[in-house]
Scaffold this active site. Structure first.
Site, PDB file in Angstrom:
ATOM      1  CB  CYS A   1      11.167   0.126  23.822  1.00 10.81           C
ATOM      2  SG  CYS A   1      10.325   1.592  23.201  1.00 10.81           S
TER       3      CYS A   1
ATOM      4  CB  ILE B   1      16.480   4.488  29.948  1.00 15.94           C
ATOM      5  CG1 ILE B   1      15.300   4.446  28.951  1.00 15.94           C
ATOM      6  CG2 ILE B   1      17.552   3.457  29.596  1.00 15.94           C
ATOM      7  CD1 ILE B   1      14.492   3.166  28.943  1.00 15.94           C
TER       8      ILE B   1
ATOM      9  CD  GLN C   1       6.009   1.820  27.841  1.00 18.42           C
ATOM     10  OE1 GLN C   1       5.503   0.779  27.457  1.00 18.42           O
ATOM     11  NE2 GLN C   1       5.426   2.589  28.747  1.00 18.42           N
TER      12      GLN C   1
ATOM     13  CG  HIS D   1       5.407   0.436  22.556  1.00 17.11           C
ATOM     14  ND1 HIS D   1       5.035   1.716  22.250  1.00 17.11           N
ATOM     15  CD2 HIS D   1       6.647   0.539  23.099  1.00 17.11           C
ATOM     16  CE1 HIS D   1       5.997   2.564  22.584  1.00 17.11           C
ATOM     17  NE2 HIS D   1       6.990   1.876  23.119  1.00 17.11           N
TER      18      HIS D   1
ATOM     19  N   GLY E   1      16.804   6.690  21.165  1.00 16.04           N
ATOM     20  CA  GLY E   1      16.237   7.964  20.722  1.00 16.04           C
ATOM     21  C   GLY E   1      17.225   8.784  19.909  1.00 16.04           C
TER      22      GLY E   1
ATOM     23  CG  HIS F   1       9.180   1.942  14.767  1.00 19.31           C
ATOM     24  ND1 HIS F   1       8.218   2.863  14.399  1.00 19.31           N
ATOM     25  CD2 HIS F   1       9.499   2.222  16.050  1.00 19.31           C
ATOM     26  CE1 HIS F   1       7.949   3.650  15.440  1.00 19.31           C
ATOM     27  NE2 HIS F   1       8.714   3.283  16.446  1.00 19.31           N
TER      28      HIS F   1
END
Ligand code: NAD
Length: 341
Positions: free
Chosen positions: A140, A12, A295, A216, A110, A191
């Site tokens: 993401c 990132i 992602q 994903h 995260g 999620h």
């Protein structure tokens, strides 16, 4: 120009750094690396100022990698820090560095939601992040869900959503990852709760982790209160969204990435959610569809908008438009939609 420092130059961090450099109102102070490896040399080759922890200074020196200073130095020299550290590390950075120095910080998905004053998705809640000291850009997958759910909610009444995620087991550059010959699943995955930190919606999720690195592939089954939109209404809605691409004929993640490579997009990044239009099914008041989430890149425009919201540099509309231009999102969307017509 607003001075931005990036703490953590991994998947990132390196992407956000590239776009801070390109943004008309942002200036990159530098990036922090903790290991004197090829990525550290790459940052130098790319002309970025490199910083490291006090403990690592000698290590970098012994490898002849030029360093401009320590983490303390970059934090002091920056108006805003983007913390792009591995999951769970940012809380220590917040307590030991950012709070004592009273710095504005953008955290990543995260981290737990309570690390920040607000969880952020530009399309969904830009205005609630204006002026906040600590902002967390959601992960993401959550970004993908928010970009699709918010426009739907503005036009239709959603009763509830069941989400199904097929998660990539690792990023392409990772040397860690999922089991090679097993699918791992998690019922009640985090999620749905993560989407709820941004959008007030009744939602559940289950996630399957698979040995795949390209993207994903997620799905949603959405029950509407009253009449569901038609397929054409869904397509029209998302064609208007710059951060959603509508692909009609795509059949595999591999062919999408091959086209992205052929288009010459850096690092295979598309930055947008790709709605897989051939998966749309409608049954009474229930709609089902699947979408592709890149992602590594989808949260990068969100990080830029988060910096702008935090420092009140521009309005939501101006910021998203500027970011979209810097990332050339309109062009990427048009190309992908034409190729997968
Ligand atoms: P990464 O492992 O690729 O990079 C993390 C970098 O931070 C490394 O360069 C590491 O050396 C450095 N680092 C180590 N200790 C640090 C510390 N104390 N402070 C700052 N940096 C430190 O990780 P990543 O994939 O870029 O993930 C970063 C964050 O972004 C995580 O919260 C992750 O959940 C989130 N995120 C990742 C993805 C993805 O697909 N990789 C997508 C969306 C969000």
């Amino acid at each position: 120009m607003l001075k931005v420092g990036i703490n953590g130059y991994g998947t990132i961090g390196k992407r956000v750094a590239d776009f801070v450099v390109k943004h008309p109102k942002l200036e990159l102070v530098g990036v922090v690396k903790y290991t004197p490896d090829q990525d550290a040399r790459l940052a130098n080759v790319n002309g970025m100022n490199l910083f490291t922890s006090k403990e690592s200074l000698d290590n970098f020196k012994s490898k002849n990698i030029e360093v401009k200073g320590t983490v303390d130095d970059i934090v002091e020299a920056s108006d805003v820090i983007v913390d792009a550290s591995p999951d769970g590390k940012a809380i220590g950075n917040k307590q030991n560095i950012y709070i004592p120095k009273n710095k504005k910080v953008i955290f990543q998905g995260g981290e737990e939601a309570d690390i920040a004053d607000v969880s952020f998705n530009a399309r969904s809640n830009f205005n609630s992040a204006i002026g906040k000291q600590f902002i967390r850009v959601v992960s993401c997958n959550t970004t993908g869900y928010c970009r699709l759910i918010k426009p739907l909610m503005e036009n239709y009444k959603i009763k509830n959503i069941n989400a199904y995620l097929i998660r990539r087991g690792a990023d392409p550059a990772d040397t860690k990852g999922s089991a090679l010959n097993s699918v791992e699943w998690k019922a009640k995955s985090h999620h749905a709760d993560d989407v709820k930190t941004v959008i007030d919606v009744n939602m559940t999720s289950v996630a399957f982790k698979v040995p795949h690195t390209l993207s994903h592939i997620n799905s949603m089954s959405i029950k509407f209160d009253g009449i569901a939109p038609t397929k054409n209404e869904i397509l029209d809605l998302y064609r208007k969204e710059n951060r959603v691409g509508v692909l009609n004929s795509a059949k595999t993640s591999a062919e999408i990435i091959e086209v992205v490579r052929d288009l010459g997009l850096k690092r295979n990044d598309v930055y947008m959610t790709l709605l897989l239009a051939n998966t749309i099914q409608i049954d009474g008041n229930e709609v089902f569809f699947s979408f592709f989430v890149p992602q590594e890149s989808i949260v990068v425009p969100e990080n830029i908008d988060a910096i702008v919201a935090q420092t009140n540099l521009m309005s939501k509309e101006e910021s998203m438009k500027t970011t979209d231009n810097v990332f050339e999102l309109e062009k990427i969307k048009k190309n992908l939609e034409n190729i997968f017509a």
